[in-house]
Design a protein around this motif. Structure first.
Motif, PDB file in Angstrom:
ATOM      1  N   SER A  34      26.803  -0.375 -11.854  1.00  0.00           N
ATOM      2  CA  SER A  34      25.690  -1.172 -11.817  1.00  0.00           C
ATOM      3  C   SER A  34      24.314  -0.326 -11.779  1.00  0.00           C
ATOM      4  O   SER A  34      23.310  -0.774 -12.613  1.00  0.00           O
ATOM      5  CB  SER A  34      25.619  -2.294 -10.691  1.00  0.00           C
ATOM      6  N   GLU A  35      24.291   0.647 -11.018  1.00  0.00           N
ATOM      7  CA  GLU A  35      23.177   1.413 -10.728  1.00  0.00           C
ATOM      8  C   GLU A  35      22.797   2.222 -12.101  1.00  0.00           C
ATOM      9  O   GLU A  35      21.730   2.410 -12.743  1.00  0.00           O
ATOM     10  CB  GLU A  35      23.260   2.250  -9.754  1.00  0.00           C
ATOM     11  N   LYS A  36      24.027   2.562 -12.548  1.00  0.00           N
ATOM     12  CA  LYS A  36      24.017   3.585 -13.811  1.00  0.00           C
ATOM     13  C   LYS A  36      23.205   2.705 -14.953  1.00  0.00           C
ATOM     14  O   LYS A  36      22.508   2.899 -15.817  1.00  0.00           O
ATOM     15  CB  LYS A  36      25.289   4.102 -14.149  1.00  0.00           C
ATOM     16  N   LEU A  37      23.869   1.540 -15.314  1.00  0.00           N
ATOM     17  CA  LEU A  37      23.334   0.715 -16.299  1.00  0.00           C
ATOM     18  C   LEU A  37      22.099   0.347 -16.104  1.00  0.00           C
ATOM     19  O   LEU A  37      21.225   0.263 -16.960  1.00  0.00           O
ATOM     20  CB  LEU A  37      24.308  -0.662 -16.338  1.00  0.00           C
ATOM     21  N   ASN A  38      21.436  -0.132 -14.947  1.00  0.00           N
ATOM     22  CA  ASN A  38      20.274  -0.352 -14.688  1.00  0.00           C
ATOM     23  C   ASN A  38      19.451   0.711 -15.102  1.00  0.00           C
ATOM     24  O   ASN A  38      18.232   0.612 -15.789  1.00  0.00           O
ATOM     25  CB  ASN A  38      19.786  -0.759 -13.229  1.00  0.00           C
ATOM     26  N   SER A  39      19.608   2.076 -14.697  1.00  0.00           N
ATOM     27  CA  SER A  39      18.919   3.483 -15.082  1.00  0.00           C
ATOM     28  C   SER A  39      18.868   3.633 -16.604  1.00  0.00           C
ATOM     29  O   SER A  39      17.888   3.804 -17.060  1.00  0.00           O
ATOM     30  CB  SER A  39      19.658   4.630 -14.272  1.00  0.00           C
ATOM     31  N   CYS A  40      19.958   3.161 -17.390  1.00  0.00           N
ATOM     32  CA  CYS A  40      19.995   3.386 -18.786  1.00  0.00           C
ATOM     33  C   CYS A  40      19.123   2.439 -19.427  1.00  0.00           C
ATOM     34  O   CYS A  40      18.167   3.097 -20.401  1.00  0.00           O
ATOM     35  CB  CYS A  40      21.498   3.165 -19.225  1.00  0.00           C
ATOM     36  N   PHE A  41      18.972   1.261 -19.022  1.00  0.00           N
ATOM     37  CA  PHE A  41      18.332   0.215 -19.688  1.00  0.00           C
ATOM     38  C   PHE A  41      16.928   0.423 -19.277  1.00  0.00           C
ATOM     39  O   PHE A  41      15.776   0.223 -19.928  1.00  0.00           O
ATOM     40  CB  PHE A  41      18.597  -1.158 -19.303  1.00  0.00           C
ATOM     41  N   LYS A 408      25.075 -10.418 -15.467  1.00  0.00           N
ATOM     42  CA  LYS A 408      26.019  -9.362 -14.761  1.00  0.00           C
ATOM     43  C   LYS A 408      25.869  -8.104 -15.226  1.00  0.00           C
ATOM     44  O   LYS A 408      26.568  -7.227 -14.980  1.00  0.00           O
ATOM     45  CB  LYS A 408      27.462  -9.897 -15.218  1.00  0.00           C
ATOM     46  N   LEU A 409      24.916  -7.911 -16.225  1.00  0.00           N
ATOM     47  CA  LEU A 409      24.873  -6.711 -16.953  1.00  0.00           C
ATOM     48  C   LEU A 409      23.798  -5.732 -16.210  1.00  0.00           C
ATOM     49  O   LEU A 409      23.673  -4.566 -16.031  1.00  0.00           O
ATOM     50  CB  LEU A 409      24.097  -6.829 -18.394  1.00  0.00           C
ATOM     51  N   VAL A 410      22.631  -6.472 -15.547  1.00  0.00           N
ATOM     52  CA  VAL A 410      21.570  -5.870 -14.830  1.00  0.00           C
ATOM     53  C   VAL A 410      21.497  -6.636 -13.417  1.00  0.00           C
ATOM     54  O   VAL A 410      21.780  -7.723 -13.323  1.00  0.00           O
ATOM     55  CB  VAL A 410      20.250  -5.635 -15.407  1.00  0.00           C
ATOM     56  N   HIS A 411      20.568  -5.702 -12.686  1.00  0.00           N
ATOM     57  CA  HIS A 411      20.347  -6.480 -11.445  1.00  0.00           C
ATOM     58  C   HIS A 411      18.588  -6.052 -11.143  1.00  0.00           C
ATOM     59  O   HIS A 411      18.257  -5.032 -11.643  1.00  0.00           O
ATOM     60  CB  HIS A 411      20.871  -6.071 -10.202  1.00  0.00           C
ATOM     61  N   GLU A 412      17.966  -6.963 -10.425  1.00  0.00           N
ATOM     62  CA  GLU A 412      16.436  -6.797 -10.289  1.00  0.00           C
ATOM     63  C   GLU A 412      16.325  -5.849  -9.114  1.00  0.00           C
ATOM     64  O   GLU A 412      16.568  -6.226  -8.007  1.00  0.00           O
ATOM     65  CB  GLU A 412      15.719  -7.939 -10.147  1.00  0.00           C
ATOM     66  N   PRO A 413      15.645  -4.659  -9.229  1.00  0.00           N
ATOM     67  CA  PRO A 413      15.425  -3.924  -8.160  1.00  0.00           C
ATOM     68  C   PRO A 413      14.383  -4.426  -7.331  1.00  0.00           C
ATOM     69  O   PRO A 413      13.565  -5.262  -7.879  1.00  0.00           O
ATOM     70  CB  PRO A 413      14.660  -2.395  -8.846  1.00  0.00           C
ATOM     71  N   HIS A 414      14.318  -4.156  -6.171  1.00  0.00           N
ATOM     72  CA  HIS A 414      13.486  -4.714  -5.110  1.00  0.00           C
ATOM     73  C   HIS A 414      12.032  -4.576  -5.563  1.00  0.00           C
ATOM     74  O   HIS A 414      11.609  -3.386  -5.569  1.00  0.00           O
ATOM     75  CB  HIS A 414      13.456  -4.193  -3.949  1.00  0.00           C
ATOM     76  N   GLY A 415      11.102  -5.537  -5.721  1.00  0.00           N
ATOM     77  CA  GLY A 415       9.761  -5.454  -5.847  1.00  0.00           C
ATOM     78  C   GLY A 415       9.339  -5.353  -7.219  1.00  0.00           C
ATOM     79  O   GLY A 415       8.354  -4.752  -7.635  1.00  0.00           O
ATOM     80  N   TYR A 416      10.597  -5.356  -8.147  1.00  0.00           N
ATOM     81  CA  TYR A 416      10.361  -4.802  -9.625  1.00  0.00           C
ATOM     82  C   TYR A 416       9.146  -5.548 -10.427  1.00  0.00           C
ATOM     83  O   TYR A 416       8.426  -4.811 -11.272  1.00  0.00           O
ATOM     84  CB  TYR A 416      11.723  -5.099 -10.327  1.00  0.00           C
TER      85      TYR A 416
END
Length: 433
Positions: A34-41, A408-416
């Protein structure tokens, strides 16, 4: 020798998937998928997203009539389009050039109010039982996404009678009168545009990231996002939920996709809603009830059920309101249009006009033990926005939408997003942002 998944890649979406693959390969190994996909996108600008096949952005002028807007949306088979302010100068920035989004959902809520206002006057014996005034249209445009269902449902007009019941009894004649009226043909798109909350024109800049785009299309419930070029002051692209899912379907076989897409729906917590929470309409209920529920609950489609309420016989989407406006033959034989009659009439119309549509292929379903990849392929192949989940007895268990897939592909980082959305668009349920 087995062909590499990288071989034969030709579509822009697949090439974009390879870019994600390259970024995936260099991520820190201790990161979760999950963290990898967030970082990629977060590393890919939206300018990299392939333009629509037609490479043409459809716009509607603010002085276009509702009739013209409906015809244009129907012709291009789209749910919404940006509204261009005809009074803005040629050198205006995009903020002044575009004043909102016109969508079938917005036109639908206008129609519902028109229908019930006319029905109430008609049932009460008013001599002015015609269409409501232009001033009433202005009131209608103030309806927001938070309007509760019972506020949309109408006002009682006598013992045992209600706005919805009255409108159901005269739907056919109402739509026939409406679509031929000067009022409908002369009311301008700009007259019914709601507040920013109701039909937001929320644009992305070309430098914004895929993560921002995917979060807006999922958590923040945007159906489509214009991409603007600040230098040109115009819309370069419009990215939809459907386009994102098509991109995902083109990435089948790539390592990053398989890591995510090989999981079963039940492992991902899908479907989100329990069967008793799912909104639905029975086949013998007025079709307008389906459109009311969709608009009140901010959803794009609703299942038509029979029997015990768990057997799905069809699906009505918000885009189907176009048939009530562009194909009067659909309701000429059904003065009181039930959901089942509506589906039957649409299928007949599509067959006679040789139009391809998912409506002609029956109800499209899946099981909880299907993988996310299988569902993505089905959604993309069938060109649909939702798929119904059924059990081994074909009983309805839930629904999975394009938004559910993207969420299900990404999640919102805190305070994004910080406090950007405060007071601008409705926050998602259980959101702390």
């Amino acid at each position: 020798m087995e062909e590499s998944p990288r071989s034969g890649i030709s579509s822009p979406e697949a090439k974009l998937g390879l870019k994600v693959e390259d970024l995936w390969d260099v991520q820190e190994p201790q990161l979760s998928p999950s963290e990898k996909l967030n970082s990629c996108f977060e590393s890919i600008p939206v300018s990299a997203f392939p333009p629509a096949p037609s490479s043409q952005v459809i716009e509607i002028n603010s002085d276009s009539s509702l009739d013209e807007a409906v015809q244009l949306l129907s012709k291009h088979k789209i749910l919404s389009a940006p509204v261009r302010n005809v009074e803005a100068p040629e050198d205006a920035s995009w903020i002044d050039r575009y004043i909102g989004i016109v969508e079938f959902a917005g036109i639908a809520v206008w129609l519902l109010h028109q229908s019930e206002a006319a029905a109430i006057r008609m049932m009460s014996g008013s001599a002015t039982a015609g269409l409501v005034s232009r001033e009433s249209a202005a009131t209608i445009s103030s309806v927001t996404l938070e309007t509760p269902a019972n506020a949309i449902a109408g006002t009682a007009i006598g013992p045992g009678s209600s706005g919805p019941e009255a409108s159901a009894s005269m739907e056919g004649s109402f739509f026939e009168s409406l679509t031929s009226s000067d009022f409908y043909k002369n009311t301008k798109v700009g007259d019914i545009l709601g507040s920013f909350r109701w039909a937001p024109f929320l644009a992305l800049q070309t430098s914004d990231t895929f993560l921002t785009m995917l979060l807006l299309l999922s958590k923040y419930r945007m159906k489509s996002l214009p991409v603007v070029d600040l230098g040109e002051g115009k819309i370069e692209n419009i990215i939809t939920q459907s386009a994102v899912v098509h991109m995902l379907a083109e990435c089948v076989g790539l390592h990053w996709f398989e890591t995510w897409g090989a999981r079963k729906l039940c492992e991902l917590g899908l479907p989100v809603m329990k069967p008793n929470q799912l909104l639905k309409v029975h086949g013998d209920e007025p079709v307008l009830q389906a459109f009311k529920l969709m608009r009140a609950k901010r959803i794009g489609g609703i299942p038509v059920v029979e029997g015990n309420g768990r057997k799905v016989v069809g699906n009505i989407s918000i885009r189907d309101v176009r048939f009530l406006l562009t194909a009067p033959e659909i309701y000429n034989d059904h003065r009181s249009i039930t959901a089942k009659n509506f589906l039957t009439a649409i299928r007949k119309y599509l067959e006679e006009h040789q139009e391809d549509s998912p409506l002609l292929r029956g109800t499209i379903t899946c099981r909880k033990d299907n993988t996310l990849e299988e569902v993505i392929r089905r959604l993309d192949t069938e060109k649909i926005h939702r798929i119904y989940v059924v059990d081994e007895d074909e009983n309805l268990e839930g629904v999975i939408t394009l938004r559910d897939i993207i969420s299900k592909l990404v999640h919102e980082p805190h305070g994004y997003f910080g406090d950007f959305f405060y007071g601008v668009v409705p926050l998602p349920r259980n959101s702390s942002v």
